[in-house]
Scaffold this active site. Structure first.
Site: not given
Length: 333
Positions: A205, A222
């Site tokens: 992502d 993340d």
């Protein structure tokens, strides 16, 4: 007294968050600040006589413990290779993963910064350098538990979920039901044009919001969506604007990337299928999370008919992009 809570996060009270961190041997000072996160719950927690730390409580039922441990192992592997990534802390227990009640959680060092300005060519070049190094690590071995990116089956599954659960309004179903097979067909053609491509462990992502820049230092954050897939998945989200602009940006990324790792140019055929996948996946994600009280509060427009008419228009535009020539790289294609 009857417990009317309907979602697991209803039980993640501030006291439970602090208790979990204290159970790992940290002395908290009582300061707790909820950070902007929807999929998981993330908090900044004050520690006595030490910098604050970040606590991430994983959404119950999304990932297995084995899958979360693979995320942690990949992050630590990247950090060991000097790829700038925010990896989980090893807690006093000796583990990177804690458990408190029904929740698995991890602790991270607090890091500040802002999203990179990808309109600056040098920024794209440097991002390409780091992504080449990240992918060198990612290619060393496969994931065993994390999922693989599957474009066609993903689009099919997400669309079926949305229709089976009544999210697409009845008056828009004919348009939706005729559009989705066309999108799948054209995505399949582009995938065939790309031919067989290599897969590796990815960030998954890698958009600008998951990269921090401070004092000219870059940090990837993340890795919650890390998975196996083609290298292009970690590159295309950094492109924006018209096709000509994206081509120039892609060239800058590749110039940095290929200082450390070769890139298969055929993967550019996958950009529009991946964009289509992401558009439909986002709607399915919102639908699947609607029982979480945070989602109706922060995404109220999702349940409105206007959202779905806009989505159909956007997907029709995406169909046009799938029918147009693939992204060209200046000086190369």
């Amino acid at each position: 007294m009857t417990d009317n809570s309907t979602h697991p996060y209803d039980h993640l009270t501030p006291d439970n968050v602090l208790d979990a961190v204290e159970a790992e041997g940290f002395i908290v000072n009582g300061r707790l600040f909820a950070l902007n996160s929807y999929e998981n719950r993330v908090y900044q927690i004050g520690i006595e006589d030490s910098p604050s730390i970040i606590a991430k409580f994983y959404r119950p039922g999304r990932w297995s413990e084995a899958q979360i441990r693979e995320e942690h192992a990949f992050s630590l592997e990247l950090a060991k290779a000097d790829v700038p990534v925010v990896a989980p802390l090893t807690m006093p227990s000796g583990d990177t993963l804690g458990r408190h009640g029904d929740f698995l959680y991890a602790l991270f060092p607090q890091r500040g910064g802002q999203a990179p300005d990808t309109s600056i060519t040098d920024t794209l070049y440097r991002l390409g350098q780091w992504l080449g190094q990240l992918h060198n690590v990612g290619a060393c071995k496969p994931f065993e538990s994390r999922p693989s990116l599957s474009i066609l089956s993903g689009i099919t599954e997400f669309s079926r979920y949305l229709t089976d659960h009544g999210w697409v309004p009845d008056d828009l179903r004919p348009a939706w039901d005729s559009l989705i097979p066309d999108l799948i067909d054209h995505c399949a053609r582009r995938i065939d044009e790309a031919g067989p491509v290599s897969t590796l462990r990815l960030h998954g992502d890698c958009h600008a919001g998951n990269i921090l820049v401070r004092d000219e230092q870059m940090l990837f954050v993340d890795l919650d969506d890390c998975r196996s897939g083609p290298a292009i998945q970690d590159l295309w989200l950094l492109l924006n604007g018209e096709n000509k602009d994206q081509g120039a940006q892609f060239a800058e990324l590749l110039e940095g990337y290929e200082m450390f790792r070769d890139f298969d140019r055929r993967e550019r055929f996958l950009i529009e299928p991946l964009r289509c996948y992401r558009q439909i996946a986002h709607s399915a994600w919102l639908a699947r999370r609607w029982d979480d009280p945070a989602f109706p509060r922060y995404f109220p427009w999702f349940s409105q008919p206007r959202y779905w008419s806009d989505q159909i228009l956007a997907l029709r535009e995406q169909l046009g992009a799938l029918q147009a020539p693939p992204l060209s790289i200046p000086g190369q294609f």
